[in-house]
Structures are given as C-alpha cells and as structure tokens.
Design a protein around this motif. Sequence first.
Motif, PDB file in Angstrom:
ATOM      1  N   THR A 605       0.849  -1.193   0.000  1.00 11.88           N
ATOM      2  CA  THR A 605       0.000   0.000   0.000  1.00 11.88           C
ATOM      3  C   THR A 605       0.879   1.236   0.000  1.00 11.88           C
ATOM      4  O   THR A 605       2.091   1.174   0.282  1.00 11.88           O
ATOM      5  N   ASP A 607       0.660   3.571   2.167  1.00  6.85           N
ATOM      6  CA  ASP A 607       1.049   3.823   3.549  1.00  6.85           C
ATOM      7  C   ASP A 607       2.321   3.077   3.916  1.00  6.85           C
ATOM      8  O   ASP A 607       3.068   3.501   4.800  1.00  6.85           O
ATOM      9  N   GLU A 608       2.576   1.957   3.267  1.00  6.80           N
ATOM     10  CA  GLU A 608       3.831   1.251   3.478  1.00  6.80           C
ATOM     11  C   GLU A 608       4.975   1.883   2.698  1.00  6.80           C
ATOM     12  O   GLU A 608       6.115   1.888   3.143  1.00  6.80           O
ATOM     13  N   TYR A 610       5.424   5.204   1.514  1.00  9.36           N
ATOM     14  CA  TYR A 610       5.899   6.543   1.833  1.00  9.36           C
ATOM     15  C   TYR A 610       6.963   6.564   2.933  1.00  9.36           C
ATOM     16  O   TYR A 610       7.973   7.265   2.825  1.00  9.36           O
ATOM     17  N   PRO A 611       6.836   5.845   4.043  1.00  7.83           N
ATOM     18  CA  PRO A 611       7.835   5.950   5.127  1.00  7.83           C
ATOM     19  C   PRO A 611       9.227   5.487   4.734  1.00  7.83           C
ATOM     20  O   PRO A 611      10.204   5.892   5.358  1.00  7.83           O
ATOM     21  N   GLU A 630       1.845  14.378  -2.090  1.00  7.24           N
ATOM     22  CA  GLU A 630       0.923  13.555  -2.873  1.00  7.24           C
ATOM     23  C   GLU A 630      -0.207  14.446  -3.389  1.00  7.24           C
ATOM     24  O   GLU A 630      -0.742  15.287  -2.653  1.00  7.24           O
ATOM     25  N   ALA A 641       3.052  13.879   2.124  1.00  9.99           N
ATOM     26  CA  ALA A 641       2.907  12.471   2.489  1.00  9.99           C
ATOM     27  C   ALA A 641       3.993  12.051   3.464  1.00  9.99           C
ATOM     28  O   ALA A 641       3.755  11.259   4.371  1.00  9.99           O
ATOM     29  N   GLU A 749      -4.097  -0.589  -5.534  1.00 14.33           N
ATOM     30  CA  GLU A 749      -5.148  -0.276  -4.566  1.00 14.33           C
ATOM     31  C   GLU A 749      -6.493  -0.122  -5.260  1.00 14.33           C
ATOM     32  O   GLU A 749      -7.527  -0.551  -4.748  1.00 14.33           O
TER      33      GLU A 749
END
Length: 936
Positions: A605, A607-608, A610-611, A630, A641, A749
């Motif tokens: 995803t 969310d996984e 970006y970090p 983003e 983001a 997604e």
Amino acid sequence: MALQVSVRRLAWMVGLTGLYFGAGKLGLSLAFLHPSASPVWPPSGIALATMLLLGYRVWPAVFVGAFLVNVTTPGTVATSLGIATGNVAETLLGTFLINQFAHGRKAFDRPEDSIKFASLAALLSTTASASIGVTSLALAGYAPWREYPSIWSTWWLGDAVSVLIVTPFLVLWAENPRLRWERRVSLEAALLLLVLLSVGRVIFVASGPGNYPIVYLCILPLLWALFRFGPREASTAILILSAVAIWGTLKGFGPFLRATPNESLFFLQAFLGVMALMAITVGAVISQRTKAEAELQKSQEGLERKVEERTQEILGANAELRKSEDRFRAFLESAPDGMVIVNPEGRIVQVSAQTEKLFGYKREELLGNRMEMLVPERFRQKHLEHRQGFFANPHVRSMGEGLELFGLRKDGSLFPVDISLSPLQTEREILVSAAIRDISRRKRGEESMARLAAIVESSEDAIFSTDMEGRITSWNGAAERLCGYSATELLGRPATLLVPPGHQEEVTQGLENLGRGERVRYETTRMRKDGTLIEVSLTASPVKDGTGRIVGFSAIMRDIADQKRAQREKQEKEILRAQVDELSRRTHDISILNELGEVLRSAVTLDEAYPVIPRFVRELLPAKSGAVFELNERHNLLEAAVSWGGAPPHEDAFLPHECWALRRGQMHHVESSSSELACKHWKPRITASSLCVPLTARGKTLGLLHLLGAPHDGSWAAGEDALGEYKQRLAKTVAQQISSALFDLRLQETLRFEASRDPLTGLFNRRHMEESLHRELYRAARKKTNVGFILLDLDRFKEFNDRFGHTAGDVALRELSAAVQKRSRAGDILCRYGGEEFLLVLSDCSLDDLLRRAEELRDGARQLRLEHEGHAIGRITLSAGVALFPDHGKTPEELFQAADAALYVAKKGGRDRIMVADSMPWIVDPDRAPEGEKEH
C-alpha cells in the motif's frame, strides 16, 4: 569639384556595368548545360579585381551588370534579382576575406597571401554565387532539382577559375601599368609570346582527345614568364593561354575534348585553374625573392659607403697621431701604464711616473741603467733576444706574445705584466717605447672566468649567452647535447634558430623584459637540430658591464621532459582516481536506486511505501531537508505524504500552481528563496537552494519531490552541494523510480478496491466477505472466541423502488450503508451481501453484544431522513437475523444459513424486528421464502 568627382564615379560605374555585361554575355554564350550556368565566367574576376582596386562602393555596378546579363537570359525578374544578389555577395565576401587575411591588392606579393587568395576568394566566396543563383533558378522552376549538383559545380568552377585567372591579371597591371623594357627585353617578350601561342596551338589545336601528358608543355612558357619577367607577365601569359585553349576546345580539338561541350570546358577550366594557381603562387615567391635581393643590394651599397667613410676617418686619425708626436712627452706622464723608453743598448732613457709606482724605483735609480733590472733573472736572456730582434725589425707589437711575462719590483716581488713595444724614430737613433701594464687584477679575473667557464662547461643544464641582437656568443657542452648543435654551428647565429613556429611572440616579449633589466623565467618548447621539439625550463638574465649598461643576455635551459611526463602521469592518475571514485559513487547510487525500486515494488500500500522513501533519498541526495507531496485530485491539493530534515515544508498542503515545477512540467532549481522564480510553498526565511521534481507516470501527475540544500548563511554544516548538476540528474531518476512505484501502488489499490468493494455503497462485496469469513472463523476457532453474524435486510424495498424509483432506492442503500458503517467497529467486517441485504461480522463478541448492535442498527435505520432531488422520500426499516459461531454453525455456510433463516422469521413476523437463530422453532432454506416475501 564635388560634381567632377561624382561624374567621374558615375563614369566608372557605367563603364564597369558595361564591361560586366559584355563579359557576362560572352560567358553565357558558352553555357551549354543550362542557359544561366557557364564554365567560363570572366565577370567574377573582373568584379573582384575592380572592388579590390576601387573599394566596396562599386557594388551597385556589379549588381546592375549581373541583373542585365540575366534578365536578358531565359528566366524571370525574380531569378535575375536572385542571381545578381548572389554575384554581389560573392564579390563582397571575396573582397572582405582578401582585405582581412591576404593584404588586399597586395595578395600576390607573398606566397602565403597567394594561397589565402586562392582558398578564400576562388574556392570559398564563389560558393555564394553558385548556391544563391542555382537555388533561385530551381525554386522558380527554371532548373530541375535533379540537375542541381551538375549546374552548381559548373557555375562554381566558372567563377573560381575566373577569379584565379582574370583577377591577378587586372590587379597586377593596375598596380604596375608601366613597361620599362629595354630592347633586348622587348625582343624576349615577343619571342615568349610566339612560343606561348605555338605551345597553345600544339596542345589545344593540333593534339587529339585524351592526350593528357602533352598539356604539361604549357608549364614551360609559364615558368619562362615567371622567372624572366614576373607575376604580371605570367598572369598575362596564363590569360592568353586560356583564350587559346578555350577556342581550340570549342573547335573540337585538344586533350580535354569530351562528349559534350560543357564537359570539355569543365575539365579544361579545372586544368587552367590549377595552372593559374601555380602561376600566382610561384610568382609571389619570385616577387618576394626579387624584393629581398633589392633590399640586400641596397644594404650592401650602404655598407660600402660606411666602410669608405670609416677609412677616411682612420686616415684622419693617423694624421692626427703624427701631429701628436710632439706632444708625446707631455702625455707620457699621464699614461695609465708604466712607460719606459730604451735605446738600442738596452739602457733606460725615459720613464713615467706610473713606472715608478709599478716597480718601486725612483726615476733617478732607473735612468741610465739596463732594462734587464726590471726583468726576473730567468727571463733576462729571453728579454735580450726579444729586444735585439725588435731593433732588427722595429714595429708596434706585443712583447712575448703567447708567453706569460713578469716584472721585478725593487723589493724582489714579481707581478704579471703586458708589454707593448713601439719604435720611436728620433734624429739620432731608433728608440723603443715599452708600455708596461700590471695585469694582476686581469689575471685574477681570467682565473675567475676560467673557473666560471669550467663550472658552466661541467653543468648539466644548457647555458648560453647572446648579444643585444640575440646572436649566440657562448654555448656549453650541455647545450650541444640538449639541442644537437655544436658551438661552431651556432656561435654568431641568432638564438631564434632554436624557437619553433608559433613561439616567436614569447621571444619578442622576453627580449623586451630583458631589455628593461628584468629576469625572465618560463616553461616553453624549443627545437633540436633534427627538428624534434623538447620541453624546457628557460631562465634568462641581462648581462651588464662595469657601468651597469646591458650588453647582452645569458640563459639557462633545462630539459623538463621527464618532469612534464611525471606531472602528466600524476595528473592522469589523479584524473583516473577521480573517475574511479566517481564511477564507484555512481555505482553505489545505482545500487541504492535499485534497492529503492525493489523496496517500493515490494510495498503493498501507499502507507507502506511513503515511510521508506526518506532513508533512500537522504543517502542518494544528501540535501538538508526534503518532502514528498501527494496530489489529492479530489481537492486539487498537494499534501505532504512524508518529510525529513531540519527544515520541514512551509505548508503541509498547497495548490499545484504555487510550484514552478508543476506549472512547467519539469524539474525546477533555484539558488535562494529571494529569487524571482522561488516557489511559494518554500519557506522565505531559509536562504538555501531548492529543487522541485514533479512525480509523473504515464502522463499523469502524482505528486512532487521537494529538496532543500545547505543555506548560504552557513547555519548548517557545510558539505557537498546536494543540488549540483549531477545530483539534479540523480534527483530526476529518483523521482522517476518513486513515480513508477506510486503509480503501480495506486493502480493496485484501485484494483483491490474494485475487486473487494461494492461500487454503489463502497462496502465490501460478497466475494471479499467469503474470503474473510474463512480467515476469521479459523482465527476464532484457534483462540476459542465467538464470531457474530448480523444479516440485515431493508423492509419492503421493492415497494420503495416502485414508488420512488430505482435512483431513490440507490440513495436509500447508500445512506443505510453509511449509517451501518458509522455504527460499526474498526475490526468489524461489513459487506453488501446482495440486493438490499447487508452482512455484518463481529469478531470476539457475545450474543448480547450481537443483539445490542443489531438493535442500534435497526434504530439508526428508522432515524434516517431520506431525500432525493430535494424531496423527502419517506423512511425505511430493517429486519435482522442474528447467528453466533460456533453455537449456530461452524462454517460460513452454516452460519449464513442460520442467520438467513432467522431473518426470514423476522420478515414473516411483521418486519422491523430482530430474530436470533437459536430462538427459531425451525430453519428454512434461505433461498426459499413464502410467496410474496422475496424482496429486491
């Protein structure tokens, strides 16, 4: 006066126009390939010669003449204007190049200028006329494009050969129009003309096609004209020979005869052009040599005059010397040398005061005594023999030439002397005058010079000296070994013999500095005797005499080839090391880029993803701060983001037009926030460089990569410029990697959403529910916990659709979905099971929890106020069937069947109610409902 000048100028213009027109018509009469292209084109040479002689102001005459020639030839006014423009451009360009680089009308005085004339005027500038003229004809349809190369080459050759033959003839005769021939020279000129016509007839009239070797006979009369008369007559000869050759070729004779007249003239003109080039080049060499001989003769005559004047001066000096004999005695005392006058018997008859000082005797002690008292014992016999020999043949000479002579002082000490003997004729006898000079100081100087010479000779460096004119006056052994010249070969010759071409200016500058008394040192190149070049370090100093006047120069020359080679090898090693380091760094960057791509591709995803970006970006691009924004397409905003570093983004969200990179669709770099092109989303207080890189994939903008470099005020630690050219390219590659990964993740997604969600309500669909149920039941069985099922169904939904329409029914389903989702926990699974049926699965719950949740959902449905197109559309109610794992079933099918049966009972019992599976007296097939109860 001004009117006369204007009339004269107009006459020149008209005359040149007429001459150009006539020559042009003559040339076009030989145009066989195309009416406007002739291999014989005299106007080019006439126009160039006239502009060289009269200046650029004659160009209108050339233009008008060219226009008239072509307007009377098949074509249009436009093509005539184009051709005339090309002819004028050719003449102006040729004149400018010759004036600029070949000394203008003096271009035929030096061979190098003659070569430049041929290259710039004949070969280069003539391309302008050919290109403009043929293009004008082709564009107007008067020349086929397929014949463009042949027409162009014929046009260009005619212009080029005309410049080589006609221009030198006109310029040389204009520069020297007078004939100052003696009768003998005139007869020779007539004979030359006869031979030239005969040779032309033999070659171009009497010979047949293909007999090429015979054409070289024409070189002989040309060389005759060059060496016996000069460039002017040689240019005349080549012009006459050209006329004979063209006439013979057109009549069908000569070695250059081909299938067509144009081809014949083309090869003939090429040959004549080569002959003309040879003639003007050799003529320039001869002219230069003739001028040099004249200057040498003039110098020799001046030298003879100076010798004669010097002879007269010497004769006058001798006469003056004879007159001064009477004053000899008065000057004797003032002589700087010791003066001793001796009679034939060797007795001293006169001495000077300087003699007393030299030998320590008083005058009275010397007069009347023999000369031998001043000579050391071991030299006295030799001295006697020398004196007797002198009186036998008295003449001015040095005594004891080639010998070391010493004087004997009164105290017995010896000192070196030079003795000059002169006879003195008196009335009674011949006396001898001896000038005795103490050379002790000179001897010491000679010994010092000898030691210095030994040092110079034994030096490993080349050491030499020159006089003020730069002629070499000394040359040591190391210089011989370094340059290959012996001392006898170079002494008296100019030091510039060692200077290779292209280094004359540094020699001139060095001599100027030395003349000012400065010491000169520099590294340069010198040429050996065999022509090879050597790299040397040269140190030159002025040489001064006793009065401080500069009388010459000394130089030390050291071979630095090994040193230079070592420096180059060191530089090459440093460059190679830097290249290896750069390659290693870029290999490391590529490795990090690949790892970044692999990690991003492994993410499931956004969310996984970006970090993990900051860790890789900071290693690849060590900027002080950065962020990835983003693009929120729904609100048209760039939202942060992820960010990193000591200067977070000024804005967490901003509009796309506030970034220059997104406006332009390309990377944007500025050095400071004070720049006019700084982005508005950049913190104004930070005076650092900034880089914005759009994140795009497949033509779609996904976001922005923003980097900040070190600030200019030095508040952060200094380091490598993170935003240099290479880092900018690397940032672009990083952005491409991130963009590609983000695009794929968004696509995944979207696909997952579409595969697991109901498009109308956004809830999970039946397929996702079935996949999740097996997992939840397995987990609950292992943990020994409960899983609750609530099967919901809208009451009388078919009637609702029939009354308000399917669109209103969709509104009801969406509003109900939102209400149910709002009252569900984060871990609950809610799906649209089909039609108006919804299934809510609760993990780790009791039956009371299930009933309480079902009641909340039923109350929530009753409270909904539905509107469609601005109108209220009534209320809705829910019926629910509740089942609990593992009490009412151990598989999804059993649980759903139990909940569906309970729902059926709730519907049957009057709707808007909740039933539990274990409270039912029986379970019916969920696919079978009483008639009239099935709703859609």
